[in-house]
Design a protein around this motif. Sequence first.
Motif, short mmCIF file in Angstrom:
data_model
loop_
_atom_site.label_atom_id
_atom_site.label_comp_id
_atom_site.label_asym_id
_atom_site.label_seq_id
_atom_site.Cartn_x
_atom_site.Cartn_y
_atom_site.Cartn_z
N PRO A 39 80.16 12.21 52.82
CA PRO A 39 81.00 11.18 53.45
C PRO A 39 82.45 11.63 53.62
N ARG A 40 82.97 12.36 52.64
CA ARG A 40 84.36 12.85 52.76
C ARG A 40 84.49 13.84 53.92
N GLN A 41 83.54 14.77 54.04
CA GLN A 41 83.59 15.73 55.14
C GLN A 41 83.54 15.01 56.49
N LYS A 42 82.68 14.00 56.60
CA LYS A 42 82.56 13.24 57.85
C LYS A 42 83.86 12.49 58.14
N SER A 43 84.46 11.93 57.10
CA SER A 43 85.70 11.18 57.27
C SER A 43 86.81 12.07 57.83
N LEU A 44 86.87 13.31 57.36
CA LEU A 44 87.90 14.24 57.83
C LEU A 44 87.71 14.63 59.30
N LEU A 45 86.49 14.46 59.80
CA LEU A 45 86.19 14.82 61.19
C LEU A 45 86.29 13.64 62.15
N LYS A 46 86.51 12.45 61.63
CA LYS A 46 86.44 11.22 62.42
C LYS A 46 87.28 11.28 63.69
N ASP A 47 88.54 11.69 63.59
CA ASP A 47 89.42 11.72 64.75
C ASP A 47 88.96 12.75 65.78
N LYS A 48 88.55 13.91 65.30
CA LYS A 48 88.09 14.96 66.20
C LYS A 48 86.81 14.54 66.92
N LEU A 49 85.91 13.86 66.21
CA LEU A 49 84.66 13.39 66.83
C LEU A 49 84.95 12.33 67.89
N ARG A 50 85.91 11.47 67.62
CA ARG A 50 86.30 10.47 68.63
C ARG A 50 86.81 11.16 69.88
N LYS A 51 87.65 12.18 69.69
CA LYS A 51 88.20 12.91 70.84
C LYS A 51 87.09 13.60 71.64
N ILE A 52 86.08 14.12 70.95
CA ILE A 52 84.95 14.75 71.65
C ILE A 52 84.21 13.70 72.48
N SER A 53 83.90 12.57 71.85
CA SER A 53 83.12 11.54 72.56
C SER A 53 83.88 10.98 73.76
N GLU A 54 85.19 10.99 73.70
CA GLU A 54 86.00 10.46 74.81
C GLU A 54 86.41 11.53 75.82
N GLY A 55 85.98 12.76 75.59
CA GLY A 55 86.27 13.82 76.55
C GLY A 55 87.63 14.45 76.41
N GLU A 56 88.32 14.17 75.30
CA GLU A 56 89.63 14.78 75.07
C GLU A 56 89.50 16.21 74.57
N ILE A 57 88.37 16.52 73.94
CA ILE A 57 88.05 17.89 73.54
C ILE A 57 86.86 18.31 74.38
N ILE A 92 78.77 19.16 70.23
CA ILE A 92 79.91 18.86 69.37
C ILE A 92 80.85 20.08 69.39
N PRO A 93 81.51 20.33 70.53
CA PRO A 93 82.34 21.54 70.63
C PRO A 93 83.53 21.52 69.68
N ALA A 94 83.97 22.70 69.31
CA ALA A 94 85.18 22.91 68.51
C ALA A 94 85.03 22.50 67.05
N ILE A 95 83.80 22.26 66.59
CA ILE A 95 83.58 21.95 65.18
C ILE A 95 82.40 22.80 64.68
N ALA A 96 82.55 23.36 63.50
CA ALA A 96 81.46 24.06 62.82
C ALA A 96 81.63 23.80 61.33
N ARG A 97 80.53 23.56 60.65
CA ARG A 97 80.58 23.26 59.22
C ARG A 97 79.37 23.89 58.51
#
Length: 193
Positions: free
Chosen positions: A165-183, A110-115
């Motif tokens: 759930p709120r923290q996960k919701s805020l990451l939704k777009d970034k996680l999609r980009k990771i899974s699709e190889g955009e990040i 999960i690059p580019a994310i730390a929590r």
Amino acid sequence: MILSIVSYGHDVLRQKCIEVEQHDPELEALITNMWETLYGADGCGLAAPQVNVPVRVFLVDSKLTYESMAEEDREYFYDGDTGIHETFINARIAEYSEDTWIDEEGCLSIPAIARDVERPWSITIEYVDRQFQPQRKTFSGITARMIQHEYDHIEGILYLDYLTPRQKSLLKDKLRKISEGEITAEYPMKFTK
């Protein structure tokens, strides 16, 4: 050989992994390649499912973390602990402390994310080492955190699962980009698309 690390969204990261046999002909090569992959990605831990192999094997090197820290920052290494360089096979955490602490975690998948994640301060873990010798050890602080993070991987759990759930919701777009190889990362990765 450096292996590709699977990205967030890959099914293997959600699988509960199977135990390995001592005489598995591919085990030694897997472990060697995982260590090379870990250091190639500048990481401190790596689990087999992260290289698309759903078996109960993970690595932790908290020794490098200890050595790279300034002395005043080593407060989460308990007295006498200078870190470990260990291979864990068929591990099972037997005990968790009631004391917990919060620290930031990231993940090579999960690059580019730390929590921040809350985890028990110490654990007792049973496993076999690279020579298939049975071990039962207790770890605390940063080393225990690293072990718990990698152990979660072989159970199909990601550190993101500990977020609200709120923290996960805020990451939704970034996680999609990771899974699709955009990040991407500066190490070889395998994406879901």
